[in-house]
Scaffold this motif. Structure first.
Motif, mmCIF file in Angstrom:
data_model
loop_
_atom_site.group_PDB
_atom_site.id
_atom_site.type_symbol
_atom_site.label_atom_id
_atom_site.label_comp_id
_atom_site.label_asym_id
_atom_site.label_seq_id
_atom_site.Cartn_x
_atom_site.Cartn_y
_atom_site.Cartn_z
ATOM 1 N N TYR A 1 0.884 -1.166 0.000
ATOM 2 C CA TYR A 1 0.000 0.000 0.000
ATOM 3 C C TYR A 1 0.916 1.210 0.000
ATOM 4 O O TYR A 1 1.610 1.440 0.987
ATOM 5 N N PHE B 1 4.403 0.930 1.530
ATOM 6 C CA PHE B 1 4.398 0.030 2.677
ATOM 7 C C PHE B 1 4.130 -1.416 2.235
ATOM 8 O O PHE B 1 3.034 -1.739 1.788
ATOM 9 N N VAL C 1 3.044 -5.089 2.493
ATOM 10 C CA VAL C 1 2.190 -5.851 3.421
ATOM 11 C C VAL C 1 2.390 -7.356 3.219
ATOM 12 O O VAL C 1 2.431 -8.116 4.175
ATOM 13 N N SER D 1 -0.410 -12.485 13.815
ATOM 14 C CA SER D 1 -0.886 -11.416 14.700
ATOM 15 C C SER D 1 -1.576 -10.324 13.878
ATOM 16 O O SER D 1 -1.542 -10.345 12.639
ATOM 17 N N ASN D 2 -2.191 -9.377 14.543
ATOM 18 C CA ASN D 2 -2.855 -8.280 13.842
ATOM 19 C C ASN D 2 -1.834 -7.527 12.999
ATOM 20 O O ASN D 2 -0.732 -7.244 13.469
ATOM 21 N N ALA E 1 -0.408 -8.754 10.327
ATOM 22 C CA ALA E 1 0.530 -9.668 9.648
ATOM 23 C C ALA E 1 0.277 -9.739 8.136
ATOM 24 O O ALA E 1 1.150 -10.140 7.371
ATOM 25 N N GLY E 2 -0.962 -9.410 7.709
ATOM 26 C CA GLY E 2 -1.288 -9.457 6.282
ATOM 27 C C GLY E 2 -2.314 -10.526 5.923
ATOM 28 O O GLY E 2 -2.564 -10.774 4.741
ATOM 29 N N LYS E 3 -2.952 -11.135 6.927
ATOM 30 C CA LYS E 3 -3.864 -12.264 6.683
ATOM 31 C C LYS E 3 -5.063 -11.851 5.820
ATOM 32 O O LYS E 3 -5.403 -12.509 4.852
ATOM 33 N N THR E 4 -5.717 -10.752 6.213
ATOM 34 C CA THR E 4 -6.907 -10.319 5.474
ATOM 35 C C THR E 4 -6.530 -9.912 4.056
ATOM 36 O O THR E 4 -7.236 -10.237 3.094
ATOM 37 N N THR E 5 -5.403 -9.235 3.925
ATOM 38 C CA THR E 5 -4.930 -8.842 2.584
ATOM 39 C C THR E 5 -4.721 -10.093 1.727
ATOM 40 O O THR E 5 -5.130 -10.136 0.562
HETATM 41 P P1 ADP Z 1 -4.277 -8.842 9.384
HETATM 42 O O1 ADP Z 1 -5.511 -9.351 8.712
HETATM 43 O O2 ADP Z 1 -3.226 -9.886 9.535
HETATM 44 O O3 ADP Z 1 -4.555 -8.138 10.678
HETATM 45 P P2 ADP Z 1 -4.200 -6.915 7.229
HETATM 46 O O4 ADP Z 1 -4.028 -7.670 5.967
HETATM 47 O O5 ADP Z 1 -5.575 -6.415 7.568
HETATM 48 O O6 ADP Z 1 -3.592 -7.750 8.426
HETATM 49 O O7 ADP Z 1 -3.242 -5.643 7.226
HETATM 50 C C1 ADP Z 1 -1.834 -5.753 7.025
HETATM 51 C C2 ADP Z 1 -1.256 -4.354 7.008
HETATM 52 O O8 ADP Z 1 -1.720 -3.663 5.857
HETATM 53 C C3 ADP Z 1 -1.644 -3.482 8.200
HETATM 54 O O9 ADP Z 1 -0.523 -2.722 8.575
HETATM 55 C C4 ADP Z 1 -2.735 -2.603 7.657
HETATM 56 O O10 ADP Z 1 -2.772 -1.370 8.331
HETATM 57 C C5 ADP Z 1 -2.318 -2.436 6.200
HETATM 58 N N1 ADP Z 1 -3.477 -2.232 5.318
HETATM 59 C C6 ADP Z 1 -4.490 -3.109 5.121
HETATM 60 N N2 ADP Z 1 -5.378 -2.628 4.216
HETATM 61 C C7 ADP Z 1 -4.908 -1.415 3.840
HETATM 62 C C8 ADP Z 1 -5.356 -0.405 2.909
HETATM 63 N N3 ADP Z 1 -6.479 -0.570 2.191
HETATM 64 N N4 ADP Z 1 -4.606 0.715 2.796
HETATM 65 C C9 ADP Z 1 -3.464 0.863 3.488
HETATM 66 N N5 ADP Z 1 -2.978 -0.033 4.362
HETATM 67 C C10 ADP Z 1 -3.675 -1.159 4.536
#
Ligand code: ADP
Length: 242
Positions: free
Chosen positions: A14, A17, A19, A38-39, A41-45
């Motif tokens: 992003y 940054f 991820v 952990s929160n 880590a990039g799981k949802t991404t």
């Molecule tokens: P997890 O699901 O493991 O908690 P995420 O995939 O949600 O992790 O997020 C990984 C990193 O990417 C975090 O630092 C989050 O702030 C960042 N991030 C996620 N989505 C976005 C976005 N749309 N724009 C900018 N940063 C993002």
């Protein structure tokens, strides 16, 4: 190898940054894979990229041999996503919601009506099929949302923290529905923080830390939920979320 999902060198940033950093992952048909981390880590991404909701900055994702970037429509018909967002239309009835999503996937006629009835029964909402979703409790919406995710009998099911916010009834229904799925027909990938359920339900565990896979093992090589916790702690630099 009978691979259903394959990621090669997948990265996502992003802005500046990073991820996800060079993820290689191959998931075989019938596996039930837990993704822990952990929160942040990039799981949802990662799940968003695997389920076509987001594109990688680099790398290739293939589902059943289809490149997700070239052929997202075919891929979408093969996958289902259960997350804590219900994605339902409040003004439609339970049955109308399922019919709408079923038609979106090209299911029609008696086949669709049978599938709607079967799912409403599975999630214990047959008695409320003609009621508008706006009249449903949160738990009922959650159960209907599980039915919505399964209407097209997806081969690959993504579960993104599926237990978050589920009431007990929805949680039990969800587990029953999962148990009823034949692993031969449905491969599952679940993001969760719940190590006990992970140990009980999944047959493979992948741990993500700071955008990299730091552990990947069959669950049969992990002795107990307690051992899984130790593995998690030793592999994750910040483990505040467990
Ligand atoms: P997890 O699901 O493991 O908690 P995420 O995939 O949600 O992790 O997020 C990984 C990193 O990417 C975090 O630092 C989050 O702030 C960042 N991030 C996620 N989505 C976005 C976005 N749309 N724009 C900018 N940063 C993002």
């Amino acid at each position: 190898m009978d691979s259903i999902l394959s990621l090669s060198n997948v990265s996502k940033s992003y802005g500046n940054f990073p991820v996800l950093k060079g993820i290689d992952l191959d998931i075989r048909k019938g596996e039930f894979v837990a993704i822990l981390g952990s929160n942040g880590a990039g799981k949802t991404t990662l799940v968003k990229i695997m389920s076509t909701l987001s594109s990688p900055s680099e790398g290739v994702v293939e589902i059943s041999g289809h490149n997700v970037a070239d052929d997202p429509a075919s891929v979408r018909s093969m996958i289902g996503v259960i997350s804590h967002e219900t994605h339902l239309y409040n003004d439609l009835t339970a049955e109308e919601n399922l019919r709408f999503f079923g038609k979106m996937y090209g299911i029609r006629g008696d086949g669709l009506e049978d599938r709607i009835n079967e799912l409403l029964e599975q999630v214990e909402l047959s008695g409320r099929s003609d009621d508008r979703v706006v009249t449903f409790s949160r738990g009922m919406k959650q159960r209907l949302s599980i039915a919505r995710s399964l209407i097209h009998e997806p081969q690959l099911l993504f579960l993104d923290e599926p237990y978050t916010g589920l009431d007990q009834h929805a949680s039990r229904t969800f587990e029953k529905v999962l148990q009823d799925l034949d692993p031969k027909d449905t491969t599952r990938v679940m993001v969760t923080h719940d190590l006990i359920r992970t140990f009980q339900m999944c047959n493979r565990v992948v741990i993500l830390d700071h955008g990299r896979i730091v552990f990947d093992s069959p669950m049969s090589d992990v002795g107990s939920a307690e051992e899984l916790k130790e593995i998690y702690i030793s592999n994750v630099k910040s483990h505040s979320s467990i």
